[in-house]
Design a protein around this motif. Structure first.
Motif, short mmCIF file in Angstrom:
data_model
loop_
_atom_site.label_atom_id
_atom_site.label_comp_id
_atom_site.label_asym_id
_atom_site.label_seq_id
_atom_site.Cartn_x
_atom_site.Cartn_y
_atom_site.Cartn_z
N SER A 1 0.62 -1.54 0.03
CA SER A 1 0.27 0.03 0.13
C SER A 1 0.82 1.05 0.03
N GLY A 2 2.04 1.27 0.97
CA GLY A 2 3.13 2.09 1.24
C GLY A 2 3.32 2.98 -0.31
N ARG A 3 3.93 1.28 -1.33
CA ARG A 3 4.37 1.61 -2.71
C ARG A 3 3.76 2.32 -3.12
N ASP A 4 2.02 1.70 -3.52
CA ASP A 4 1.60 2.47 -4.34
C ASP A 4 0.57 4.20 -4.11
N LYS A 5 0.71 4.57 -2.72
CA LYS A 5 0.80 5.40 -2.25
C LYS A 5 1.76 6.63 -2.79
N GLU A 6 3.02 5.21 -1.92
CA GLU A 6 4.52 6.27 -3.01
C GLU A 6 4.77 6.88 -4.56
N ARG A 7 3.77 5.52 -5.07
CA ARG A 7 4.23 5.86 -6.76
C ARG A 7 2.99 6.65 -7.34
N GLU A 8 1.83 7.14 -6.57
CA GLU A 8 1.09 7.83 -6.91
C GLU A 8 0.78 8.94 -7.05
N SER A 9 2.10 9.04 -5.47
CA SER A 9 2.21 10.57 -5.20
C SER A 9 3.55 11.73 -6.03
N SER A 10 4.50 10.42 -6.66
CA SER A 10 5.46 11.08 -7.45
C SER A 10 5.18 11.18 -8.79
N ALA A 11 4.65 11.08 -8.92
CA ALA A 11 3.69 10.84 -10.34
C ALA A 11 3.15 12.58 -10.76
N ALA A 12 4.10 13.08 -12.08
CA ALA A 12 3.84 14.48 -11.82
C ALA A 12 3.21 14.76 -12.95
N GLY A 13 1.85 15.20 -12.68
CA GLY A 13 0.68 16.34 -13.22
C GLY A 13 -0.22 15.13 -13.90
N LEU A 14 -1.05 15.05 -14.70
CA LEU A 14 -2.16 13.67 -14.94
C LEU A 14 -1.62 12.52 -14.73
N GLN A 15 -2.83 11.82 -14.20
CA GLN A 15 -2.05 9.96 -14.28
C GLN A 15 -3.95 9.51 -15.49
N ASP A 16 -3.43 9.19 -16.02
CA ASP A 16 -4.80 8.63 -17.25
C ASP A 16 -5.50 7.04 -16.17
N ASN A 17 -6.17 7.99 -15.56
CA ASN A 17 -7.23 6.83 -14.65
C ASN A 17 -7.89 7.12 -13.84
N TRP A 18 -9.22 6.82 -13.72
CA TRP A 18 -9.78 7.15 -12.47
C TRP A 18 -9.62 7.36 -11.39
N PRO A 19 -9.79 8.63 -10.61
CA PRO A 19 -9.43 9.11 -9.21
C PRO A 19 -10.30 7.60 -8.02
N SER A 20 -9.87 7.00 -6.96
CA SER A 20 -10.71 6.12 -6.50
C SER A 20 -12.09 6.66 -5.77
N LEU A 21 -12.81 5.79 -5.68
CA LEU A 21 -13.98 6.80 -4.94
C LEU A 21 -13.95 6.83 -4.02
N MET A 22 -12.94 6.74 -2.82
CA MET A 22 -12.76 7.56 -2.10
C MET A 22 -12.33 8.95 -2.28
N LYS A 23 -11.73 9.04 -3.20
CA LYS A 23 -11.03 10.55 -3.66
C LYS A 23 -12.02 10.88 -4.24
N ARG A 24 -13.25 10.70 -5.10
CA ARG A 24 -14.53 11.72 -5.96
C ARG A 24 -15.52 11.70 -4.55
N ARG A 25 -15.56 11.13 -3.35
CA ARG A 25 -16.01 11.78 -2.57
C ARG A 25 -15.67 12.45 -1.27
N ILE A 26 -14.56 12.12 -0.84
CA ILE A 26 -13.70 13.54 -0.36
C ILE A 26 -13.88 14.93 -1.45
N PHE A 27 -13.57 14.75 -2.48
CA PHE A 27 -13.70 16.06 -3.45
C PHE A 27 -14.92 16.64 -3.74
N GLU A 28 -16.38 15.38 -3.86
CA GLU A 28 -17.27 16.09 -4.05
C GLU A 28 -16.71 16.24 -5.99
N VAL A 29 -16.30 15.31 -6.44
CA VAL A 29 -16.76 14.85 -8.15
C VAL A 29 -17.00 14.16 -8.06
N PRO A 30 -18.68 14.07 -8.61
CA PRO A 30 -19.16 12.56 -9.41
C PRO A 30 -18.56 12.95 -10.29
#
Length: 192
Positions: free
Chosen positions: A56-85
């Motif tokens: 899990s830590g490696r996944d988060k590290e890889r995600e946070s080290s990405a610069a710029g947009l990632q071609d993927n859907w944000p997690s459901l949790m992120k969509r709920r927290i940031f209210e982007v449905p």
């Protein structure tokens, strides 16, 4: 008068027969199995848990080290927290998240249908009527971070969805050049 010498009575064993060799071996094996289970199961759980935590830590590290947009859907949790449905069936979905001690932002872009845009706006707490033609609500700094350029000659419309604290505020800019397939650019900002 003398009493005859009496021998000492045999020791009472509580009615138990002395343990034979076979029973002793069986008891020792049972004790060893119980000890292995009592120690082995928690130790195995700790090893599995540590491995999952490390992954899990490696996944988060890889995600946070990405610069710029990632071609993927944000997690459901992120969509709920940031209210982007993001509407189901959207395509060209990409996102990027930034966080610091003061604010967190989620940058999202996607293409949808006209009905998908209406649903997205309704779930975001606004409507198509709130979109101001020619207005680009995503700031230059946010556009630079996400790598977006809002060039002239496109049919832009935008609005800002303000919500009661501590809920996030969302800047929405929509490219309506192709009305059947609008492209949405959203920056949702929250302060912990």
């Amino acid at each position: 008068m003398t009493l005859p010498h009496q021998s000492t009575p045999p020791r009472e064993t509580g009615g138990k027969l002395p343990e034979d060799h076979r029973h002793m071996i069986r008891r020792r094996w049972l004790t060893a199995v119980i000890i292995v289970l009592l120690v082995g199961i928690p130790a195995g759980y700790l090893v599995i848990s540590a491995g999952q935590s490390r992954d899990s830590g490696r996944d988060k590290e890889r995600e946070s080290s990405a610069a710029g947009l990632q071609d993927n859907w944000p997690s459901l949790m992120k969509r709920r927290i940031f209210e982007v449905p993001i509407p189901a069936g959207a395509w060209g979905v990409a996102y990027y998240e930034t966080s610091n001690w003061k604010t967190s932002r989620l940058y999202v872009q996607f293409t949808t249908t006209a009905a998908g845009l209406d649903g997205f706006l309704a779930e975001s707490g606004t409507s198509r009527a709130a979109l101001t033609p020619g207005r680009i609500t995503v700031g230059d700094r946010d556009a630079d971070i996400a790598g977006w350029s809002f060039v002239e000659g496109m049919s832009w419309a935008g609005t800002t969805v303000k919500r009661e604290e501590p809920r996030p505020a969302t800047d929405l800019t929509v490219d309506l050049t192709e009305p059947a397939f609008p492209r949405v650019y959203a920056v949702s900002t929250t302060s912990p």
